[in-house]
Design a protein around this motif. Structure first.
Motif, PDB file in Angstrom:
ATOM      1  N   VAL A   1       0.825  -1.206   0.000  1.00  0.00           N
ATOM      2  CA  VAL A   1       0.000   0.000   0.000  1.00  0.00           C
ATOM      3  C   VAL A   1       0.865   1.263   0.000  1.00  0.00           C
ATOM      4  N   LEU A   2       0.556   2.154  -0.934  1.00  0.00           N
ATOM      5  CA  LEU A   2       1.196   3.465  -1.008  1.00  0.00           C
ATOM      6  C   LEU A   2       0.225   4.502  -0.468  1.00  0.00           C
ATOM      7  N   ILE A   3       0.713   5.364   0.417  1.00  0.00           N
ATOM      8  CA  ILE A   3      -0.104   6.457   0.947  1.00  0.00           C
ATOM      9  C   ILE A   3       0.148   7.692   0.098  1.00  0.00           C
ATOM     10  N   ILE A   4      -0.938   8.332  -0.343  1.00  0.00           N
ATOM     11  CA  ILE A   4      -0.787   9.555  -1.144  1.00  0.00           C
ATOM     12  C   ILE A   4      -1.623  10.680  -0.561  1.00  0.00           C
ATOM     13  N   GLU A   5      -1.011  11.856  -0.504  1.00  0.00           N
ATOM     14  CA  GLU A   5      -1.651  13.060   0.042  1.00  0.00           C
ATOM     15  C   GLU A   5      -1.502  14.199  -0.939  1.00  0.00           C
ATOM     16  N   ASP A   6      -2.249  15.270  -0.701  1.00  0.00           N
ATOM     17  CA  ASP A   6      -2.051  16.473  -1.501  1.00  0.00           C
ATOM     18  C   ASP A   6      -0.820  17.221  -1.003  1.00  0.00           C
ATOM     19  N   VAL A   7      -0.779  17.509   0.300  1.00  0.00           N
ATOM     20  CA  VAL A   7       0.338  18.243   0.890  1.00  0.00           C
ATOM     21  C   VAL A   7       0.802  17.531   2.158  1.00  0.00           C
ATOM     22  N   ILE A   8       2.111  17.410   2.336  1.00  0.00           N
ATOM     23  CA  ILE A   8       2.662  16.873   3.585  1.00  0.00           C
ATOM     24  C   ILE A   8       3.454  17.975   4.271  1.00  0.00           C
ATOM     25  N   THR A   9       3.084  18.247   5.528  1.00  0.00           N
ATOM     26  CA  THR A   9       3.811  19.232   6.332  1.00  0.00           C
ATOM     27  C   THR A   9       4.522  18.526   7.480  1.00  0.00           C
ATOM     28  N   THR A  10       3.748  17.888   8.367  1.00  0.00           N
ATOM     29  CA  THR A  10       4.352  17.132   9.469  1.00  0.00           C
ATOM     30  C   THR A  10       4.301  15.633   9.187  1.00  0.00           C
ATOM     31  N   GLY A  11       3.338  15.228   8.370  1.00  0.00           N
ATOM     32  CA  GLY A  11       3.151  13.807   8.092  1.00  0.00           C
ATOM     33  C   GLY A  11       2.197  13.139   9.076  1.00  0.00           C
ATOM     34  N   LYS A  12       1.534  13.934   9.907  1.00  0.00           N
ATOM     35  CA  LYS A  12       0.644  13.378  10.935  1.00  0.00           C
ATOM     36  C   LYS A  12      -0.465  12.508  10.326  1.00  0.00           C
ATOM     37  N   SER A  13      -1.153  13.020   9.312  1.00  0.00           N
ATOM     38  CA  SER A  13      -2.224  12.237   8.679  1.00  0.00           C
ATOM     39  C   SER A  13      -1.674  10.978   8.024  1.00  0.00           C
TER      40      SER A  13
END
Length: 195
Positions: free
Chosen positions: A113-125
């Motif tokens: 599984v690859l996790i994809i986000e729009d923006v990463i700042t701290t990586g908390k989500s």
């Protein structure tokens, strides 16, 4: 690949790069905010950025079984990268403050599984997504995002992040605000603040 300059131009053209006083989903304060929803609301302009990110992901991760995106920010980019890479893409959403799978979504045991986000700042989500992947006894491959705006000071993720664009934007704890931010009205645009 799309140049850094051209990418910033697209962010500005779509009003995705905002200036003011923002409280990010992480709780940190910043004079800039990247609203990728604005970028993605112009698919014909976001197309090149999405294709560039998809190529980077393909180069770095040879075998992906599933893409997992945290709601809200990761839903559209997850869908688009899943379409480009021809991979199943699901999203998790907060229920009582914790990420859960709903809508009949499932993560198969031992799937990659690859996790994809729009923006990463701290990586908390993203790190909350890792817990979800482990709960299903699947393998977490890594992290990808349109924008990586993390700093060594703010980032909790210890592994490599594949991103289309790395942008240096200062972040501050509430008790460490510079004077120029203290006098600007606060905006809380992140999805973590949705009720």
């Amino acid at each position: 690949m799309l140049s850094h300059k051209k990418s910033l131009s697209i962010l500005k053209k779509t009003n995705a790069l905002l200036e003011g006083h923002f409280v990010l989903s992480s709780g940190l304060h910043s004079p800039k905010y990247i609203q990728c929803a604005k970028l993605l609301s112009y698919p014909y302009l976001a197309k090149d950025i999405c294709e560039s990110l998809a190529k980077k992901i393909k180069k770095n991760f040879k075998k992906i079984d599933l893409i997992l995106a945290p709601a809200m920010g990761g839903v559209i980019i997850g869908y688009e990268i899943g379409r480009l890479l021809k991979k199943e893409t699901i999203f998790c959403e907060r229920v009582d403050g914790k990420f859960k799978l709903r809508r009949g979504f499932n993560i198969s045991k031992n799937s990659r599984v690859l996790i994809i986000e729009d923006v990463i700042t701290t990586g908390k989500s993203s790190l909350e997504c890792v817990k979800l992947i482990k709960k299903f006894k699947a393998k977490h491959l890594g992290f990808a995002s349109i924008i990586n705006r993390s700093s060594k000071k703010s980032l909790r993720i210890k592994s490599k992040i594949i991103s289309h664009l790395k942008i240096e934007v200062p972040t501050y704890k509430k008790n460490e605000l510079p004077n120029e931010l203290r006098n600007i009205k606060i905006t809380k645009p992140g999805s973590r603040f949705l009720k």
